[in-house]
Design an enzyme around this catalytic site. Sequence first.
Site, short mmCIF file in Angstrom:
data_model
loop_
_atom_site.label_atom_id
_atom_site.label_comp_id
_atom_site.label_asym_id
_atom_site.label_seq_id
_atom_site.Cartn_x
_atom_site.Cartn_y
_atom_site.Cartn_z
N GLY A 175 0.71 -1.23 0.00
CA GLY A 175 -0.06 -0.03 0.02
C GLY A 175 0.79 1.02 -0.12
N ASP A 242 0.84 9.21 12.45
CA ASP A 242 1.90 10.19 11.98
C ASP A 242 2.23 9.81 10.67
OD1 ASP A 242 1.90 10.62 14.58
OD2 ASP A 242 3.86 9.73 15.10
N GLU A 307 -2.75 -8.34 8.71
CA GLU A 307 -1.36 -7.92 8.18
C GLU A 307 -0.88 -8.59 6.80
OE1 GLU A 307 1.67 -7.87 10.97
OE2 GLU A 307 0.55 -7.23 12.72
N GLY A 308 -2.06 -8.60 5.94
CA GLY A 308 -1.79 -9.05 4.51
C GLY A 308 -1.80 -10.75 4.30
N ILE A 313 -7.19 -6.43 0.40
CA ILE A 313 -8.38 -5.51 0.83
C ILE A 313 -8.28 -4.65 -0.09
CG2 ILE A 313 -9.08 -3.89 2.59
CD1 ILE A 313 -7.19 -5.37 4.54
N ARG A 454 15.49 10.87 11.79
CA ARG A 454 16.55 9.64 11.95
C ARG A 454 17.38 9.48 10.60
NH1 ARG A 454 13.25 4.41 10.14
NH2 ARG A 454 13.50 5.63 8.25
N TYR A 517 5.16 5.89 23.37
CA TYR A 517 6.03 5.88 22.55
C TYR A 517 7.51 6.14 22.93
CZ TYR A 517 4.62 6.11 17.67
OH TYR A 517 4.00 5.77 16.33
#
Length: 597
Positions: A175, A242, A307-308, A313, A454, A517
């Site tokens: 995706g 996010d 999760e595939g 989908i 990052r 987090y």
Amino acid sequence: MNRIFQLNQQINPTAGLKGQYYEQRSQNKLDWFKNNGWGYKDTQFQLEQDGTIRLTGSRYQFAGQKMPHFKEWAEKKVGIDTTIDFQPQAEMPVDPPIINEAFLKDVDGKFNELTFDKHQRILHSHGHTMQEIYAIRHGKIEKLVDCVIFIDSHAQAEILVQLAQKHNVVLQVYGGGTNVTWALKCNKEETRMIVSVDVSRLNHVRWVDRKNMTALVEAGIMGKDLEKELSRYGVLCGHEPDSVEFSTLGGWISTRASGMKKNRYGNIEDIVLQIKIVTPQGVLTQSIDHPRVSSGPDMNNLILGSEGIFGIITEAVIKVKNLPEVKKYDSILFHNFAYGTEFMFKLGLSRIWPASVRLVDNNQFQFGMALKTIPKDKKEEFFDKVKKYFITELMQFDPDQMCLVTIVYEGNKAEVEIQEKKVHEIAKKYKGFRAGAENGQRGYFLTYMIAYLRDFAMQFQFIAESFETSVSWKNVPAVCESVQRRVVDECKKRGVEKEPFVSYRISQVYDSGATIYIYFGFNYKGITDPVEFYGQVEDAARQEIMANGGSISHHHGVGKLRKQFLPKAIGDTGVEILRKIKNQIDPQNIFANGNLV
């Protein structure tokens, strides 16, 4: 993120008419997305000759403006050595694809695009964990998908699944590619041809029903495009993770995702009413044209978080809300994280919640302050100094202890006023000080910059990553403190010279608990295999989380990265039931991505 709420005043379509939808432009993602890191090609942090850093491009708030404090903060606090220049390799080596000639002959002419381009193969074989990006920049992804097929309709998904079964070809759904769980990592032992099924051209809002406040949406649409299209009808989905710029509706469903504004709009399971998925056993969907039903187990819950591993989908009916009348940022300073946590706990119990409320610790607060831009003029510079003096000297906030709650209010005027009143009432009990909209906005700006930063730090041989968990209120302090201690100890005993940077935030509240987090990073200069090293430290941190009552994940999912912890999360019986369901739906293991089980 105001851009996703702006209405196009020139367009006023009739809502609720099936078949009338707005075309999304099909694009080659590699034209605008980096091939060795996160985000837009025109956007990155750069270290300037004068020691400032600058965010390039013009897409984000503060883009183009110099940030004079970050370099000094990063060197002293985090341990980044900006004298290092560790540039990524020009090209990652790529092995030739496995070819199933009979399959290729059968699919010829049935799809708009099929490609063996090596750059597309790389893009479709990784997510965005630090380990994957490091491999692209400085090593090699062990195994790639063999080709990529772009589908643009549900019918094409059905044809592709039938042909994959006929020729025993592996299908791996792609995706937005934003996962951080190794969900797209190919099994290096797989001998069959692996086809990446790119659903990004399934990107339409098919209809909006303003009476029932629902919409039929194709699964490949990215979050920002979804909100842009829904805004034409005066509504929004409100799911804003996010990664909202690049992640897709199908990806949110597959990972059982959550967005920063879940307090107002719900988690993905609260938003989705009906899912359509093409499996090897046929099309699975259920009619949910009712407010609630009691008709056996909910089939949506079989697909949410799958999760595939079951199929492709293709579309979903979702709830929508009216565009908010009011949107406001705010922030509140607390003297320390303990006070801030108690504030969040009491707010959680009140159930009068802003759309988003987050508490960042002192490290992350200083991180955000280090990204402040140069004042526009002498007046702004003067007022910044006055505010700093007032906070630290008169109000007696310790710069090395204070933390910040950032807030987004959304709704009508009356709703927002009630929320503000409750927030300020609780904050006052814990000596909170209102710090204004600017600090609130900066906090959310940092959210969208984390992955860019990052990648920026990686060029200085500094690696960092984040992970999350959900935990009951009574265990929040233990999780934060024990994970920080464990990460520091693990790095120290493995020879990291500078103490690692560890930071955490409470990013979501519930009446029974919270989402935490955790960010950590370290200078890996002198470490032979930093990726393996990092994995060992992260696994230790995950063990510490679960030992202190935390979950395997709140919203990122499991993938292959956290697969080893799944039995502890759902039990051996749960894993076995999931495996048997997988085998029943997909006996040939066509959807052999290896996630979950």
